[in-house]
Design an enzyme around this catalytic site. Structure first.
Site, short mmCIF file in Angstrom:
data_model
loop_
_atom_site.label_atom_id
_atom_site.label_comp_id
_atom_site.label_asym_id
_atom_site.label_seq_id
_atom_site.Cartn_x
_atom_site.Cartn_y
_atom_site.Cartn_z
N ALA A 125 -70.36 -33.27 -51.60
CA ALA A 125 -70.42 -34.01 -50.53
C ALA A 125 -71.78 -33.85 -49.64
O ALA A 125 -71.62 -34.06 -48.36
CB ALA A 125 -69.30 -33.87 -49.61
N GLU A 167 -76.27 -37.61 -50.89
CA GLU A 167 -75.41 -39.10 -51.49
C GLU A 167 -75.65 -39.99 -50.33
O GLU A 167 -75.58 -41.05 -50.88
CB GLU A 167 -73.99 -38.48 -51.56
CG GLU A 167 -73.84 -37.59 -52.82
CD GLU A 167 -72.39 -36.84 -52.71
OE1 GLU A 167 -71.97 -36.63 -53.78
OE2 GLU A 167 -72.05 -36.39 -51.68
#
Length: 282
Positions: free
Chosen positions: A22, A214
């Site tokens: 994440a 990300e």
């Protein structure tokens, strides 16, 4: 820095560490390292006071004095992201410590005969807070974006179902590199400009930085919509309606069929019918 050794992570050191996922690694581990350094500095403060201002500048001498004073020279740092509360039904709460922002503009060229897509240029501005390592962060933005470009233009999943009877029922056909296309060096924009947003500190993370692995992935939507815009231009050239629905990923097959014209007319009436949509399994 030659005096600092970074050991490999292992459950014998931290049994319940969080995964490097994440894009939160710098936030979590950087803050945990800061916590460990704070503990060590508090223990070493009396040693530095005894050594005086000059000798206390020598890291090795401070550590040696602390060793002979039987002061613990190791520390276990721990960090938990603060103030995260939410209701699982989504009605209220604060599930994120902060938000990432970015903007991208992409220019593509399509071959209306074959459906091939050429990514000519992409310009990105990414909010990384105060970047800890700009060279690394730019690389993360580039990599995340290209991965996303594969997601919106190449990576089609095909399962065995009633619309795809040539695949064994319930089987994922595109399961490996032999049948699953991912971006290559040939798919990188010919001109690729990445700028990190200036003067945008983030007080909620270590060193005022922000996650960067990300978030740039989603900026590749600019590629998808550029492809759709090019398809609409091709359709307009063929005198066709440009109010169309286009599914992702925009593979060459879908681009070719969406452009309409005589070739598409072999399979459907591109003049009077809506734009062709391939049968999806995902």
């Amino acid at each position: 820095t030659d005096s600092v050794y970074i050991a490999e992570t292992s459950t014998d050191k931290v049994p319940n560490a969080s995964p490097t996922a994440a894009s939160a690694s710098s936030d979590l581990y950087g803050a945990a390292v800061t916590d460990a350094c704070r503990q060590l500095n508090e223990r070493l403060a009396p040693v530095k006071a005894r050594l005086g201002p000059e000798k206390s500048k020598d890291f090795k001498e401070v550590c040696t004095a602390a060793y002979f004073a039987r002061i613990d020279l190791s520390a276990h740092g721990w960090y938990t992201t603060p103030d995260l509360v939410w209701e699982w039904d989504g009605t209220k709460g604060r599930p994120f410590n902060y938000f990432c922002f970015g903007a991208a503009v992409s220019e593509v060229e399509i071959d209306a005969l074959s459906g091939d897509v050429n990514l000519l240029r992409t310009d990105i501005v990414m909010d990384c807070g105060d970047s800890i390592n700009p060279a690394l962060d730019v690389g993360q933005v580039e990599g995340g974006f290209v991965q996303g470009a594969g997601w919106v233009a190449l990576e089609e999943l095909k399962y065995g179902d009633p619309d795809h009877k040539w695949i064994r029922p319930g089987t994922l056909f595109t399961a490996g590199p032999g049948s699953y296309k991912i971006p290559t060096a040939n798919d990188i924009p010919l001109e690729f400009n990445v700028t990190l947003l200036h003067n945008a500190p983030n007080p909620r993370a270590v060193a005022s930085s922000k996650a960067v692995g990300e978030p740039p992935f989603l900026l590749a939507n600019s590629v998808f919509f550029a492809i759709k815009d090019a398809v609409c231009a091709a359709r307009a050239g063929n005198g066709l309606n440009t109010d169309i629905t286009m599914d992702s990923p925009a593979t060459p097959e879908r681009v070719r069929m969406a452009c309409g014209g005589p070739i598409s007319d072999v399979f459907y009436d591109s003049t009077n019918a809506p734009a062709y949509r391939a049968k999806l399994t995902c």
